[in-house]
Design a protein around this motif. Structure first.
Motif, PDB file in Angstrom:
ATOM      1  N   TYR A  96       0.808  -1.213   0.000  1.00  0.00           N
ATOM      2  CA  TYR A  96       0.000   0.000   0.000  1.00  0.00           C
ATOM      3  C   TYR A  96       0.845   1.268   0.000  1.00  0.00           C
ATOM      4  O   TYR A  96       0.403   2.317  -0.454  1.00  0.00           O
ATOM      5  N   TYR A 139     -13.384  10.868  -1.449  1.00  0.00           N
ATOM      6  CA  TYR A 139     -11.939  10.844  -1.194  1.00  0.00           C
ATOM      7  C   TYR A 139     -11.273  12.091  -1.772  1.00  0.00           C
ATOM      8  O   TYR A 139     -10.470  12.755  -1.095  1.00  0.00           O
ATOM      9  N   LYS A 189      -2.404   9.754   5.033  1.00  0.00           N
ATOM     10  CA  LYS A 189      -3.347   8.776   5.553  1.00  0.00           C
ATOM     11  C   LYS A 189      -4.582   8.664   4.657  1.00  0.00           C
ATOM     12  O   LYS A 189      -5.150   7.580   4.491  1.00  0.00           O
ATOM     13  N   GLN A 225      -3.547   6.424   1.852  1.00  0.00           N
ATOM     14  CA  GLN A 225      -3.443   5.041   2.302  1.00  0.00           C
ATOM     15  C   GLN A 225      -4.827   4.420   2.488  1.00  0.00           C
ATOM     16  O   GLN A 225      -5.077   3.285   2.063  1.00  0.00           O
ATOM     17  N   HIS A 226      -5.714   5.146   3.130  1.00  0.00           N
ATOM     18  CA  HIS A 226      -7.065   4.620   3.376  1.00  0.00           C
ATOM     19  C   HIS A 226      -7.819   4.396   2.065  1.00  0.00           C
ATOM     20  O   HIS A 226      -8.571   3.427   1.937  1.00  0.00           O
ATOM     21  N   ILE A 274      -6.444   1.177   0.579  1.00  0.00           N
ATOM     22  CA  ILE A 274      -6.959   0.020   1.313  1.00  0.00           C
ATOM     23  C   ILE A 274      -8.431  -0.225   0.972  1.00  0.00           C
ATOM     24  O   ILE A 274      -8.859  -1.372   0.802  1.00  0.00           O
ATOM     25  N   SER A 275      -9.201   0.844   0.828  1.00  0.00           N
ATOM     26  CA  SER A 275     -10.614   0.712   0.473  1.00  0.00           C
ATOM     27  C   SER A 275     -10.788   0.087  -0.907  1.00  0.00           C
ATOM     28  O   SER A 275     -11.679  -0.743  -1.118  1.00  0.00           O
TER      29      SER A 275
END
Length: 251
Positions: free
Chosen positions: A53, A179, A205, A208-209, A212-213
């Motif tokens: 990631y 986002y 962050k 990154q989120h 990951i999503s």
């Protein structure tokens, strides 16, 4: 002539129904297994490997020379400098107009945008697959009769699962917009306060989120393809022959 037009209309409608059945059967027989295999391969290697990631991270470069805004020079009641932009302050003192330079374009996270576009295509695929499966199964529902309706209940159960999958991924289209809006807010704050490291951390962050999503969405997409494929495989006789008789219309 009117009768001929009616006949042609009926023939066109029948051809459309047959095409819907053909596409639906092809999705069940061929496309769903192919999509499951593709998603499994996609998730097993870079860039969607769960340990990679950090490859989606980018550094934000803000030039502090551009981080100036017009402001008012009058003092507030508590002896602090006025922080209201010059064009918004209603105080009647002389206002200082600072030159406002336009910062060069700050790019979005290109790596993440490419991955997002890839997932968006797959999201559109699963939505369209569910629409076609739903149309096919609906055409297999027999006319309403008394008794022996268990097969029809199975069809309706499958249709409910299909509709839930379609609805879920339709809602996911809004996620990337949220986002970008969130990230733009952090970047704007960083432009205004480039010395505050928390702004850079917040952008990092957010990226990154988002990554990951996207990965979790692909995992869920694969699982839901497997679920609907398993449910249809186990109940295929009831789906194709809800009354226990051969449904020639599906071939």
């Amino acid at each position: 002539m009117a009768a001929l037009n009616k006949s042609q209309t009926a023939k066109t409608l029948n051809n459309h129904e047959e095409e819907c059945k053909r596409i639906g059967r092809e999705i069940y027989d061929t496309k769903i297994p192919q999509r499951i295999n593709y998603l499994n391969e996609l998730l097993s290697k870079t860039p969607f490997n769960q340990r990679k990631y950090r490859e989606a991270e980018v550094e934000i470069h803000i030039d502090p020379l551009y981080c100036h805004f017009d402001h008012c020079i009058h003092m507030t009641d508590n002896k602090d400098k006025c922080r209201i932009p010059a064009d918004e302050c209603t105080n009647n003192v002389v206002k200082k107009q600072c030159h406002v330079a336009v910062h060069p374009p700050i790019p979005c996270n290109i790596k993440l945008c490419e991955l997002s576009d890839m997932v968006e295509d797959l999201r559109l695929d699963i939505v369209e697959d569910m629409v076609q499966l739903k149309a096919w199964i609906k055409l297999l529902i027999p006319k309403v009769e008394d008794g022996n309706n268990f097969g029809v209940e199975v069809q309706r159960m499958i249709l409910t699962k299909i509709e839930a999958i379609k609805k879920k991924f339709m809602e996911n289209f809004e996620g990337i917009t949220m986002y970008h809006h969130e990230r733009a807010t952090y970047v704007s704050s960083l432009c205004k306060y480039p010395h505050i490291e928390d702004n850079r951390r917040a952008i990092l962050k957010a990226d990154q989120h988002a990554f990951i999503s996207l990965r979790l969405e692909l995992q869920e997409m694969k699982q839901l393809y497997m679920d609907i494929n398993d449910a249809m495989k186990k109940n295929f006789d009831k789906i194709a022959q809800p009354k226990g008789t051969l449904s020639q219309s599906m071939y």
